[in-house]
Design an enzyme around this catalytic site. Structure first.
Site, PDB file in Angstrom:
ATOM      1  N   CYS A   5      10.179  32.797 -56.734  1.00 19.62           N
ATOM      2  CA  CYS A   5       8.848  32.427 -57.190  1.00 19.62           C
ATOM      3  C   CYS A   5       8.887  32.034 -58.654  1.00 19.62           C
ATOM      4  CB  CYS A   5       7.907  33.620 -57.068  1.00 19.62           C
ATOM      5  SG  CYS A   5       7.803  34.285 -55.408  1.00 19.62           S
ATOM      6  N   GLY A  32       8.418  27.340 -56.226  1.00 24.46           N
ATOM      7  CA  GLY A  32       7.673  27.799 -55.061  1.00 24.46           C
ATOM      8  C   GLY A  32       6.620  26.803 -54.649  1.00 24.46           C
ATOM      9  N   ASN A 106       8.218  37.812 -59.453  1.00 24.73           N
ATOM     10  CA  ASN A 106       9.363  37.046 -58.975  1.00 24.73           C
ATOM     11  C   ASN A 106      10.513  38.033 -58.821  1.00 24.73           C
ATOM     12  OD1 ASN A 106      11.733  34.779 -60.539  1.00 24.73           O
ATOM     13  ND2 ASN A 106      11.371  35.144 -58.375  1.00 24.73           N
ATOM     14  N   GLY A 107      11.024  38.119 -57.618  1.00 24.52           N
ATOM     15  CA  GLY A 107      12.136  39.030 -57.383  1.00 24.52           C
ATOM     16  C   GLY A 107      11.927  39.803 -56.108  1.00 24.52           C
ATOM     17  N   CYS A 243      21.144  36.493 -62.684  1.00 24.30           N
ATOM     18  CA  CYS A 243      21.458  35.709 -61.481  1.00 24.30           C
ATOM     19  C   CYS A 243      22.102  34.392 -61.909  1.00 24.30           C
ATOM     20  CB  CYS A 243      20.169  35.435 -60.709  1.00 24.30           C
ATOM     21  SG  CYS A 243      20.334  34.174 -59.428  1.00 24.30           S
ATOM     22  N   TYR A 249      21.534  26.333 -59.313  1.00 26.71           N
ATOM     23  CA  TYR A 249      20.658  25.571 -58.439  1.00 26.71           C
ATOM     24  C   TYR A 249      19.168  25.673 -58.746  1.00 26.71           C
ATOM     25  CZ  TYR A 249      17.870  24.229 -54.469  1.00 26.71           C
ATOM     26  OH  TYR A 249      16.914  23.653 -53.693  1.00 26.71           O
ATOM     27  N   ASP A 367      28.374  18.529 -55.176  1.00 23.21           N
ATOM     28  CA  ASP A 367      27.094  19.233 -55.041  1.00 23.21           C
ATOM     29  C   ASP A 367      27.222  20.597 -55.712  1.00 23.21           C
ATOM     30  OD1 ASP A 367      24.448  19.572 -54.429  1.00 23.21           O
ATOM     31  OD2 ASP A 367      24.699  19.517 -52.252  1.00 23.21           O
ATOM     32  N   CYS A 404      21.341  36.831 -50.361  1.00 23.05           N
ATOM     33  CA  CYS A 404      20.723  37.278 -51.599  1.00 23.05           C
ATOM     34  C   CYS A 404      19.570  38.201 -51.250  1.00 23.05           C
ATOM     35  CB  CYS A 404      20.192  36.098 -52.403  1.00 23.05           C
ATOM     36  SG  CYS A 404      19.327  36.630 -53.895  1.00 23.05           S
ATOM     37  N   CYS A 455      24.856  38.893 -61.794  1.00 21.95           N
ATOM     38  CA  CYS A 455      24.739  39.234 -60.375  1.00 21.95           C
ATOM     39  C   CYS A 455      25.485  38.156 -59.620  1.00 21.95           C
ATOM     40  CB  CYS A 455      23.286  39.287 -59.915  1.00 21.95           C
ATOM     41  SG  CYS A 455      23.159  39.675 -58.139  1.00 21.95           S
ATOM     42  N   CYS A 458      25.950  37.120 -54.006  1.00 20.59           N
ATOM     43  CA  CYS A 458      26.051  36.148 -52.912  1.00 20.59           C
ATOM     44  C   CYS A 458      27.439  35.516 -52.805  1.00 20.59           C
ATOM     45  CB  CYS A 458      24.969  35.067 -53.036  1.00 20.59           C
ATOM     46  SG  CYS A 458      25.074  34.073 -54.543  1.00 20.59           S
TER      47      CYS A 458
HETATM   48  P1  5GP Z   1      23.149  23.502 -46.861  1.00 22.28           P
HETATM   49  O1  5GP Z   1      22.812  22.153 -46.367  1.00 22.28           O
HETATM   50  O2  5GP Z   1      24.620  23.752 -46.998  1.00 22.28           O
HETATM   51  O3  5GP Z   1      22.462  24.569 -46.072  1.00 22.28           O
HETATM   52  O4  5GP Z   1      22.510  23.650 -48.296  1.00 22.28           O
HETATM   53  C1  5GP Z   1      23.141  23.069 -49.399  1.00 22.28           C
HETATM   54  C2  5GP Z   1      22.172  22.242 -50.148  1.00 22.28           C
HETATM   55  O5  5GP Z   1      20.987  22.973 -50.349  1.00 22.28           O
HETATM   56  C3  5GP Z   1      22.704  21.863 -51.511  1.00 22.28           C
HETATM   57  O6  5GP Z   1      22.427  20.493 -51.728  1.00 22.28           O
HETATM   58  C4  5GP Z   1      21.918  22.711 -52.479  1.00 22.28           C
HETATM   59  O7  5GP Z   1      21.534  21.953 -53.602  1.00 22.28           O
HETATM   60  C5  5GP Z   1      20.717  23.138 -51.731  1.00 22.28           C
HETATM   61  N1  5GP Z   1      20.432  24.546 -51.935  1.00 22.28           N
HETATM   62  C6  5GP Z   1      21.235  25.522 -52.339  1.00 22.28           C
HETATM   63  N2  5GP Z   1      20.595  26.689 -52.397  1.00 22.28           N
HETATM   64  C7  5GP Z   1      19.351  26.456 -52.052  1.00 22.28           C
HETATM   65  C8  5GP Z   1      18.202  27.257 -51.969  1.00 22.28           C
HETATM   66  O8  5GP Z   1      18.215  28.447 -52.221  1.00 22.28           O
HETATM   67  N3  5GP Z   1      17.086  26.605 -51.604  1.00 22.28           N
HETATM   68  C9  5GP Z   1      17.085  25.278 -51.334  1.00 22.28           C
HETATM   69  N4  5GP Z   1      15.959  24.681 -51.022  1.00 22.28           N
HETATM   70  N5  5GP Z   1      18.132  24.513 -51.376  1.00 22.28           N
HETATM   71  C10 5GP Z   1      19.252  25.087 -51.741  1.00 22.28           C
HETATM   72 MG    MG Z   2      20.862  19.656 -52.872  1.00 23.44          MG
END
Ligand code: 5GP
Ligand code: MG
Length: 490
Positions: A5, A32, A106-107, A243, A249, A367, A404, A455, A458
Site C-alpha cells: 500500500c 495500490g 502499509n505492511g 525490504c 520493483y 527485467d 513475502c 529483509c 523472498c
Molecule cells: P511473472 O510474469 O514472472 O509472474 O512476473 C514478473 C513480472 O512482474 C516482472 O516484469 C516484474 O516487473 C513484475 N513484478 C514483480 N513483482 C511484482 C509484484 O509484486 N507485483 C506486480 N504487479 N508485478 C510484479
Molecule cells: Mg514488469
C-alpha cells in the site's frame, strides 16, 4: 491479509489538507489501485471518504470539499490476488471515548490474530479480519490509560511484523515505522506544513523538500500548526530489515528510500548484472517499464568492459541498447489479473516487439524479477516469433524462492517458479538461450547495506520476523500476548 500500500499524512497551518492528500495519493497510485481513502480532522470532527478504485475515480470535487480540516491521512491499497474486500479499504477510522483515530497501514502484522483474539476477549468488536483494525483497537485501548506517546509505544511493543503507519488522533498527525524499518516512510517539509509519505515522490509532487526517512522504531508527531514535528525513538533495534524489493520493483524510480535514489540503485544493479553474468549479444533491451533502469546500467557497463571483464578496444562497439518492446500504457499491471489464463493474455495485450530491433539479432532481455515466469516465457516466445536468433534473459534480482509476508504479496509459494526449480530448469521452462539472476551480495552492495540490515526473505526463505512455519535469519521472537490487563506504568 498481506497488503502492499501507500500511506500519507499531512498537517498544515490552516489550509485544508484534503487536496494535498489527494495529490499525494496520485503520486503513490502505483503502490495500490484497489481502493483509495482520506480521513481528515477539523479540530471538532473527523471526516472520511474511502472508495474502491483508482484515486481519480474514488474522489470527486464535492468529496474533497467535505473533507474539512488542516490535518489528515490518506491511503491507497493494492489488490490482493483473488480477494476484493471493501472492509479492508483504508484509512480505518474509529471514534471512541478518548477521541477519534484514523489509521493508514502499509505492511503486514505477523501476530494480528493473537492480538485480535485477546482484544475480542476484552469486548472489542471487529468489523474486518484485517490487521490494521487490530492496530487501531489496540491503540484506542491504550489511549484510555496512557498519553499518546506511551500508548503508541505500548502498541509497538505488542505488534510484530512490518508497518509504516500514518495516524490521526483527532487533529494530530503521526507517523510510525516498524522497528526493523521494513516498509518505507519519509518526512517532507511544505511551505505551510509537514507531510509523511511512503515515498519521497509524493513530497516532490507537493513541491516540498524531503527532510529524512522516518527511522526504524521512531514515532513522528507533526505539530498541529504545521510548524514542525517531534521525534520519539520508541524502540531501539540493533539491525534493520529494509525490504530490498522496494528498490528492485515496487517503488517509483524517482523516489529516495532510506537514503538511496531508487533509479540509481536499479542502474547499479544493472551494472553488477553485467559484471556477474554479461553476455555479448547484438542488442540489450528492457522489459518496459520494470527492466528499464536495469538495462540502462547493464548496457552502460557493457560499453566499458567485455563480458570477460576486459576493457573494450576502441573499435569495439559493444552492445547496442534498444527499446525493442512497445508498451501499451493503457493496460494495467499483469499482476492484477486473477487467473493464469488472463495473465497470459494480458502480456500480449501489453507488449509488442519492434521488429527492426529484433529480427535476425541476438538479444539480451532485462527485467527486474521473475515471479511466476509468465512474463519471461511470453516475451522469449514473442521475440523468437519476431525473428530473434537468440534470447538471453538477465534478471536484476536473485531468484524469488519464497513468499513475502511483509507486505509485497507477490505470489504463493506454489506459484513461484523458482520455489522448487533450479536456474537451469527455469531457463528450460521459459525457453531462453541463457538465464542469469543477480546475487544477493550484489543487491546488498548496490544498496550500500549489510545483508543483515535487509529483509531478503523472498530470495533466501529466511525472514527477519517470527513467522509460523518459516525460518528466521536472526534472533527474533514475537511478543507474548497474554490475557492480563494492560498497565500504565511502563
Ligand atoms: P511473472 O510474469 O514472472 O509472474 O512476473 C514478473 C513480472 O512482474 C516482472 O516484469 C516484474 O516487473 C513484475 N513484478 C514483480 N513483482 C511484482 C509484484 O509484486 N507485483 C506486480 N504487479 N508485478 C510484479
Ligand atoms: Mg514488469
Amino acid at each position: 491479509m498481506t497488503e502492499k500500500c501507500g500511506v500519507v499524512g499531512i498537517s498544515l497551518d490552516g489550509r485544508a489538507a484534503a487536496r494535498p492528500l489527494y495529490y499525494a495519493l496520485y503520486a503513490l497510485q502505483h503502490r495500490g489501485q484497489e481502493s483509495a481513502g482520506i480521513v481528515t480532522h477539523d479540530g471538532f470532527q473527523q471526516h472520511s471518504h474511502v472508495e474502491m478504485g483508482l484515486v481519480g475515480d474514488a474522489f470527486g470535487l464535492d468529496d474533497l470539499e467535505t473533507l474539512n480540516g488542516s490535518a489528515g491521512i490518506g491511503h491507497v491499497r493494492y489488490p490482493t490476488a483473488g480477494s476484493v474486500d471493501t472492509s479492508c479499504a483504508q484509512p480505518f477510522s474509529v471514534s471512541f471515548k478518548s477521541g477519534s483515530l484514523g489509521l493508514s497501514h502499509n505492511g503486514n502484522l505477523v501476530n494480528a490474530d493473537e492480538i485480535r483474539d485477546e482484544l475480542a476477549g476484552k469486548g472489542h468488536a471487529f468489523t474486518s479480519d484485517g490487521d490494521t483494525e487490530v492496530i487501531a483497537h489496540d491503540l484506542a485501548r491504550n489511549l484510555l490509560e496512557e498519553d499518546l506517546i506511551r500508548a503508541v509505544k505500548r502498541t509497538m511493543q505488542r505488534i510484530h511484523g512490518s508497518y509504516a503507519l500514518t495516524i490521526t488522533h483527532d487533529d494530530t498527525v503521526l507517523g510510525v515505522r516498524d522497528p526493523q524499518g521494513n516498509r518505507p516512510l519519509c518526512i517532507g517539509k511544505l511551505e505551510d506544513g509537514y507531510v509523511l509519505a511512503s515515498e519521497s515522490a509524493a513530497i516532490d509532487t507537493l513541491d516540498g523538500e524531503l527532510v529524512r526517512d522516518v527511522r526504524p522504531g521512531e514515532l513522528v508527531v507533526l505539530h498541529d500548526d504545521g510548524q514542525g514535528f517531534d521525534s520519539y525513538q520508541l524502540i531501539e533495534t540493533e539491525s534493520t530489515a529494509h525490504c530490498f524489493f522496494e528498490h528492485v520493483y515496487f517503488a517509483r524510480p524517482d523516489s529516495v528510500i532510506d537514503g538511496s535514489l531508487v533509479y540509481e540503485v536499479r542502474r547499479e544493479l544493472g551494472r553488477k548484472l553485467w559484471e556477474e553474468s554479461g553476455v555479448e549479444t547484438d542488442v540489450v533491451m528492457p522489459v518496459p517499464d520494470s527492466g528499464r533502469a536495469f538495462a540502462s546500467g547493464y548496457a552502460e557497463a557493457a560499453g566499458e568492459t567485455t563480458a570477460d571483464g576486459e576493457p573494450r578496444d576502441e573499435d569495439d562497439e559493444g552492445v547496442e541498447f534498444a527499446e525493442g518492446l512497445m508498451k501499451n500504457r493503457y493496460v494495467g499491471r499483469t499482476f492484477i489479473m486473477p487467473t493464469q489464463d488472463e495473465r497470459e493474455r494480458a502480456v500480449r495485450l501489453k507488449l509488442n516487439p519492434i521488429r527492426s530491433t529484433v529480427e535476425g539479432k541476438t538479444v539480451t532481455l532485462i527485467d527486474d524479477s521473475i515471479v511466476r515466469g509468465t512474463t519471461s516465457t511470453q516475451l522469449v516466445q514473442l521475440l523468437k516469433d519476431s525473428g530473434a536468433e537468440e534470447v538471453h534473459m538477465r534478471i536484476g534480482a536473485p531468484p524469488i524462492v519464497a513468499p513475502c509476508y511483509m507486505g509485497i504479496d507477490m505470489a504463493t509459494r506454489e506459484e513461484l517458479i523458482a520455489a522448487d526449480k533450479s536456474v537451469e530448469e527455469i531457463r528450460d521452462e521459459i525457453a531462453a538461450d541463457s538465464l542469469a539472476y543477480l546475487s544477493t551480495d550484489a543487491v546488498a552492495d548496490a544498496l550500500e547495506s549489510d545483508r543483515a540490515d535487509l529483509c531478503l526473505g523472498c530470495v533466501t526463505g529466511e525472514y527477519p520476523y517470527d513467522i509460523d512455519g518459516e525460518e528466521t535469519d536472526r534472533e527474533v521472537s514475537r511478543p507474548e500476548i497474554d490475557q492480563s490487563p494492560v498497565h500504565a506504568d511502563d
